[in-house]
Design a protein around this motif. Structure first.
Motif, PDB file in Angstrom:
ATOM      1  N   ILE A 367       0.838  -1.200   0.000  1.00 27.65           N
ATOM      2  CA  ILE A 367       0.000   0.000   0.000  1.00 27.65           C
ATOM      3  C   ILE A 367       0.873   1.251   0.000  1.00 27.65           C
ATOM      4  CG2 ILE A 367      -1.633   1.343   1.396  1.00 27.65           C
ATOM      5  CD1 ILE A 367      -3.029  -1.263   2.077  1.00 27.65           C
ATOM      6  N   ARG A 368       1.978   1.214   0.719  1.00 28.81           N
ATOM      7  CA  ARG A 368       2.898   2.363   0.745  1.00 28.81           C
ATOM      8  C   ARG A 368       3.435   2.657  -0.656  1.00 28.81           C
ATOM      9  NH1 ARG A 368       8.282   3.671   1.385  1.00 28.81           N
ATOM     10  NH2 ARG A 368       8.662   5.512   2.700  1.00 28.81           N
ATOM     11  N   ARG A 369       3.830   1.614  -1.374  1.00 29.65           N
ATOM     12  CA  ARG A 369       4.338   1.798  -2.750  1.00 29.65           C
ATOM     13  C   ARG A 369       3.262   2.381  -3.657  1.00 29.65           C
ATOM     14  NH1 ARG A 369       7.453  -3.037  -1.768  1.00 29.65           N
ATOM     15  NH2 ARG A 369       5.719  -4.313  -2.502  1.00 29.65           N
ATOM     16  N   LEU A 370       2.033   1.910  -3.489  1.00 29.82           N
ATOM     17  CA  LEU A 370       0.934   2.413  -4.316  1.00 29.82           C
ATOM     18  C   LEU A 370       0.660   3.886  -4.009  1.00 29.82           C
ATOM     19  CD1 LEU A 370      -1.531  -0.631  -4.163  1.00 29.82           C
ATOM     20  CD2 LEU A 370      -0.242   0.160  -6.162  1.00 29.82           C
ATOM     21  N   VAL A 371       0.680   4.257  -2.750  1.00 29.31           N
ATOM     22  CA  VAL A 371       0.440   5.649  -2.359  1.00 29.31           C
ATOM     23  C   VAL A 371       1.500   6.563  -2.967  1.00 29.31           C
ATOM     24  CG1 VAL A 371       0.452   7.250  -0.401  1.00 29.31           C
ATOM     25  CG2 VAL A 371      -0.828   5.113  -0.249  1.00 29.31           C
ATOM     26  N   GLN A 372       2.739   6.101  -2.986  1.00 31.87           N
ATOM     27  CA  GLN A 372       3.819   6.911  -3.557  1.00 31.87           C
ATOM     28  C   GLN A 372       3.669   7.097  -5.069  1.00 31.87           C
ATOM     29  OE1 GLN A 372       7.269   4.733  -2.216  1.00 31.87           O
ATOM     30  NE2 GLN A 372       7.450   5.919  -0.305  1.00 31.87           N
ATOM     31  N   LYS A 373       2.962   6.181  -5.723  1.00 31.56           N
ATOM     32  CA  LYS A 373       2.752   6.280  -7.172  1.00 31.56           C
ATOM     33  C   LYS A 373       1.592   7.203  -7.547  1.00 31.56           C
ATOM     34  CE  LYS A 373       4.399   1.577  -8.268  1.00 31.56           C
ATOM     35  NZ  LYS A 373       3.974   0.256  -8.794  1.00 31.56           N
ATOM     36  N   LEU A 374       0.795   7.579  -6.561  1.00 28.62           N
ATOM     37  CA  LEU A 374      -0.387   8.392  -6.850  1.00 28.62           C
ATOM     38  C   LEU A 374       0.006   9.783  -7.359  1.00 28.62           C
ATOM     39  CD1 LEU A 374      -2.607   7.627  -3.713  1.00 28.62           C
ATOM     40  CD2 LEU A 374      -2.946   6.754  -6.030  1.00 28.62           C
ATOM     41  N   PRO A 375      -0.862  10.435  -8.134  1.00 26.21           N
ATOM     42  CA  PRO A 375      -0.611  11.832  -8.538  1.00 26.21           C
ATOM     43  C   PRO A 375      -0.459  12.720  -7.301  1.00 26.21           C
ATOM     44  CG  PRO A 375      -2.430  10.903  -9.788  1.00 26.21           C
ATOM     45  CD  PRO A 375      -2.109   9.907  -8.737  1.00 26.21           C
ATOM     46  N   PRO A 377      -1.609  15.698  -6.228  1.00 25.44           N
ATOM     47  CA  PRO A 377      -2.804  16.172  -5.503  1.00 25.44           C
ATOM     48  C   PRO A 377      -3.490  15.058  -4.715  1.00 25.44           C
ATOM     49  CG  PRO A 377      -2.780  17.043  -7.734  1.00 25.44           C
ATOM     50  CD  PRO A 377      -1.708  16.005  -7.674  1.00 25.44           C
ATOM     51  N   ASN A 378      -3.578  13.861  -5.296  1.00 27.23           N
ATOM     52  CA  ASN A 378      -4.214  12.739  -4.602  1.00 27.23           C
ATOM     53  C   ASN A 378      -3.410  12.344  -3.365  1.00 27.23           C
ATOM     54  OD1 ASN A 378      -4.898  12.614  -7.601  1.00 27.23           O
ATOM     55  ND2 ASN A 378      -6.419  11.209  -6.775  1.00 27.23           N
ATOM     56  N   ARG A 379      -2.095  12.241  -3.531  1.00 28.03           N
ATOM     57  CA  ARG A 379      -1.237  11.802  -2.423  1.00 28.03           C
ATOM     58  C   ARG A 379      -1.245  12.825  -1.286  1.00 28.03           C
ATOM     59  NH1 ARG A 379       2.985  11.307  -5.144  1.00 28.03           N
ATOM     60  NH2 ARG A 379       4.238  13.108  -4.484  1.00 28.03           N
ATOM     61  N   ASP A 380      -1.099  14.100  -1.603  1.00 28.32           N
ATOM     62  CA  ASP A 380      -1.043  15.128  -0.558  1.00 28.32           C
ATOM     63  C   ASP A 380      -2.388  15.283   0.148  1.00 28.32           C
ATOM     64  OD1 ASP A 380       1.530  15.438  -1.314  1.00 28.32           O
ATOM     65  OD2 ASP A 380       1.330  17.478  -2.126  1.00 28.32           O
ATOM     66  N   THR A 381      -3.479  15.241  -0.627  1.00 29.24           N
ATOM     67  CA  THR A 381      -4.813  15.343  -0.020  1.00 29.24           C
ATOM     68  C   THR A 381      -5.095  14.125   0.855  1.00 29.24           C
ATOM     69  OG1 THR A 381      -5.603  16.584  -1.956  1.00 29.24           O
ATOM     70  CG2 THR A 381      -7.272  15.636  -0.507  1.00 29.24           C
ATOM     71  N   MET A 382      -4.679  12.960   0.378  1.00 28.70           N
ATOM     72  CA  MET A 382      -4.859  11.732   1.144  1.00 28.70           C
ATOM     73  C   MET A 382      -4.080  11.797   2.461  1.00 28.70           C
ATOM     74  SD  MET A 382      -4.132   7.847  -0.195  1.00 28.70           S
ATOM     75  CE  MET A 382      -5.076   8.127  -1.698  1.00 28.70           C
ATOM     76  N   LYS A 383      -2.889  12.318   2.403  1.00 27.27           N
ATOM     77  CA  LYS A 383      -2.042  12.387   3.601  1.00 27.27           C
ATOM     78  C   LYS A 383      -2.665  13.301   4.654  1.00 27.27           C
ATOM     79  CE  LYS A 383       2.661  13.372   5.181  1.00 27.27           C
ATOM     80  NZ  LYS A 383       4.035  13.764   4.814  1.00 27.27           N
ATOM     81  N   ILE A 384      -3.107  14.490   4.253  1.00 28.19           N
ATOM     82  CA  ILE A 384      -3.682  15.419   5.219  1.00 28.19           C
ATOM     83  C   ILE A 384      -5.014  14.913   5.763  1.00 28.19           C
ATOM     84  CG2 ILE A 384      -4.927  16.883   3.566  1.00 28.19           C
ATOM     85  CD1 ILE A 384      -4.102  19.300   5.178  1.00 28.19           C
ATOM     86  N   LEU A 385      -5.784  14.207   4.926  1.00 31.08           N
ATOM     87  CA  LEU A 385      -7.065  13.660   5.378  1.00 31.08           C
ATOM     88  C   LEU A 385      -6.853  12.539   6.392  1.00 31.08           C
ATOM     89  CD1 LEU A 385     -10.165  13.407   5.190  1.00 31.08           C
ATOM     90  CD2 LEU A 385      -9.820  11.815   3.280  1.00 31.08           C
ATOM     91  N   PHE A 386      -5.950  11.609   6.085  1.00 28.50           N
ATOM     92  CA  PHE A 386      -5.728  10.472   6.988  1.00 28.50           C
ATOM     93  C   PHE A 386      -5.048  10.922   8.290  1.00 28.50           C
ATOM     94  CE2 PHE A 386      -6.882   7.951   3.384  1.00 28.50           C
ATOM     95  CZ  PHE A 386      -7.380   6.765   3.929  1.00 28.50           C
ATOM     96  N   ASN A 443       1.964   6.160   9.982  1.00 26.48           N
ATOM     97  CA  ASN A 443       3.364   6.601   9.989  1.00 26.48           C
ATOM     98  C   ASN A 443       4.215   5.819   8.994  1.00 26.48           C
ATOM     99  OD1 ASN A 443       2.845   8.533  11.964  1.00 26.48           O
ATOM    100  ND2 ASN A 443       3.213   7.087  13.634  1.00 26.48           N
ATOM    101  N   LYS A 444       3.972   4.516   8.902  1.00 27.30           N
ATOM    102  CA  LYS A 444       4.756   3.686   7.982  1.00 27.30           C
ATOM    103  C   LYS A 444       4.378   3.978   6.528  1.00 27.30           C
ATOM    104  CE  LYS A 444       5.386  -0.213  11.167  1.00 27.30           C
ATOM    105  NZ  LYS A 444       5.109  -1.664  11.393  1.00 27.30           N
ATOM    106  N   ILE A 445       3.097   4.151   6.259  1.00 28.43           N
ATOM    107  CA  ILE A 445       2.630   4.309   4.880  1.00 28.43           C
ATOM    108  C   ILE A 445       2.964   5.679   4.325  1.00 28.43           C
ATOM    109  CG2 ILE A 445       0.539   4.451   3.441  1.00 28.43           C
ATOM    110  CD1 ILE A 445      -0.629   2.191   5.181  1.00 28.43           C
ATOM    111  N   PHE A 446       2.856   6.724   5.122  1.00 32.60           N
ATOM    112  CA  PHE A 446       3.061   8.083   4.638  1.00 32.60           C
ATOM    113  C   PHE A 446       4.418   8.682   5.006  1.00 32.60           C
ATOM    114  CE2 PHE A 446      -1.577   7.658   4.644  1.00 32.60           C
ATOM    115  CZ  PHE A 446      -1.891   8.174   3.389  1.00 32.60           C
ATOM    116  N   SER A 447       5.318   7.856   5.565  1.00 32.36           N
ATOM    117  CA  SER A 447       6.648   8.378   5.895  1.00 32.36           C
ATOM    118  C   SER A 447       7.416   8.668   4.602  1.00 32.36           C
ATOM    119  CB  SER A 447       7.405   7.372   6.760  1.00 32.36           C
ATOM    120  OG  SER A 447       7.700   6.208   6.016  1.00 32.36           O
TER     121      SER A 447
END
Length: 451
Positions: A367-375, A377-386, A443-447
């Motif tokens: 899941i961490r690898r997939l999150v890093q591949k996101l565009p 805006p998606n990744r940054d918005t996802m990070k602040i939301l979670f 912490n592990k996924i969005f580090s």
């Protein structure tokens, strides 16, 4: 000889009457044959008119319905569950789902239906004590209330019906369309009886009125053709959406726009509205029981949505937004109305495969690898939301919102397939688990550290 002469003269007197009877019979036969030809031509016209194309079903499902007025006359409100079908500029109400209703139709059952041409749709809190109620008012004075306790279902219906109304002609153009529709819906026996009644009218008395009607019909057709021609020219000359946006006549919407377009317009990677909602919730909603699970007033949420879309100055500390559930409801609506969800469609199956892995460490890494591949805006918005939802879960002893509860609320909103299949229940389970895991292992996924 005299007797013979008498019989001859009587027969001569009878012959003219026989001839008259024959002439009358010939005229009746000719009239009948003309009537047959007339009936044949009418039946041919009817057969052509009866070939009405089945309208495309835009939306269907169960809602609570109450009819509160008919022809302007108020009716006693009586709620009932109906299978509702939106198709061809109208809504049909069935007692059961579409398939049994079609069987009833074959047996002569005619469903209640509403013509949306010129109709008005609006949210209402005055006509019912139930939540999530909107009203449809037709040009004939009929009024219907539709309701569902599930926010996203009633919202989808509201926007689907509103879009259908907006695509139809305005009120001034509705009468001919309604008349045409009624003719198409009329039974063949009714039309044939009306035609046969016309054919029985004496020609000598009604010839002038018939000629007048034919002339009027021809002029009416010419008028309609002229209107169509002008409309085509207008449509061809009208400016494009991009041109209107460049001139500032149409502003970019926040709700219902692609995430990257909203961010580009604001020159950021996280929508300003998302940031403001998170700030408001963290300021006065972390300790609220059932935060994000409890629904706010839908009419107020729609009002907030309108203010945001009109780019009016937004102050979530204003008294009209004092109910924090209105703010959380608007934030959920923003993510739900994204044309492509926060987890893009092309990543859906990959996230599902990651969560299906039985090893928890592999799940997190995938899941961490997939999150890093996101565009971005998606990744940054996802990070602040979670990060925000993690703060909500940290107060679960007070607000009773665990990571599992938040997964149930946000799973289907943030992560959904492009086309729904028969595995909806299974998908929903995995959607919830993905959100729950990302909160637990935030912490592990969005580090920012490399693997």
């Amino acid at each position: 000889m005299q007797g013979l002469s008498a019989s001859d003269s009587s027969s001569e007197k009878l012959n003219p009457s026989h001839q008259n009877i024959g002439a009358v019979q010939m005229r009746i036969k000719n009239a009948n044959s003309h009537h047959d030809r007339h009936s044949q031509s009418k039946s041919m016209i009817l057969s052509e008119n009866m070939k009405v194309k089945e309208p495309v079903v835009e939306k269907e499902g169960y809602l609570l319905k109450a009819k509160i007025a008919e022809g302007g006359k108020k009716l006693r409100k009586n709620w009932s569950t109906s299978w509702i079908v939106l198709a061809g500029g109208k809504i049909e109400f069935y007692k059961e789902s579409k398939q049994p209703a079609l069987a009833n139709l074959k047996a002569g059952y005619k469903p209640e239906w509403v013509d949306l041409c010129g109709a008005n749709i609006e949210w209402t809190t005055e006509k019912s004590s139930r939540k999530n109620v909107f009203q449809i008012t037709t040009i004939s004075g009929n009024e219907f209330l539709l309701q569902s306790d599930i926010d996203f279902i009633i919202l989808d219906w509201f926007h689907a019906i509103k879009n259908a109304i907006d695509r139809l002609p305005k009120q001034q153009s509705c009468t001919p369309r309604n008349l045409e529709f009624k003719l198409q819906r009329s039974s063949s026996s009714e039309l044939l009886s009306s035609l046969s009644t016309e054919s029985k009218e004496p020609k000598s008395e009604h010839r002038k009125s018939l000629i007048f009607r034919l002339n009027y019909s021809a002029s009416d057709t010419n008028d309609r053709n002229r209107v169509k021609s002008r409309l085509k020219k207008f449509i061809n000359r009208r400016p494009s959406l991009k041109t209107l946006q460049e001139k500032g006549l149409i502003k970019d919407q926040v709700f219902g726009s692609h995430l990257h377009l909203v961010c580009e317009h604001e020159n950021s990677t996280v929508p300003l509205f998302v940031k403001r909602c998170i700030e408001a919730v963290e300021k006065r909603g972390l300790d609220v029981d059932g935060i994000y699970r409890v629904s706010g007033n839908l009419a107020t949420i729609q009002k907030l949505r309108f203010v945001v879309n009109q780019e009016e100055k937004l102050n979530l500390d204003d008294s009209q937004w004092e109910d924090i559930h209105v703010v959380t409801g608007a934030l959920k609506m923003f993510f739900r109305e994204l044309p492509e969800p926060l987890f893009p469609y092309c990543f859906f199956e990959q996230f599902l495969e990651a969560i299906k892995n039985p090893d928890s460490n592999t799940q997190v890494k995938s899941i961490r690898r997939l999150v890093q591949k996101l565009p971005r805006p998606n990744r940054d918005t996802m990070k602040i939301l979670f990060e925000h939802l993690k703060k909500i879960a940290a107060k679960e002893s007070v607000n009773l919102m665990t990571t599992q509860s938040l997964g149930i609320v946000f799973g289907p909103t943030l992560l959904r397939p492009e086309k729904e299949t028969g595995n909806m229940a299974v998908h929903m389970l995995y959607q919830n688990q993905i959100v729950e895991l990302m909160l637990s292992e935030y912490n592990k996924i969005f580090s920012s550290e490399e693997d």
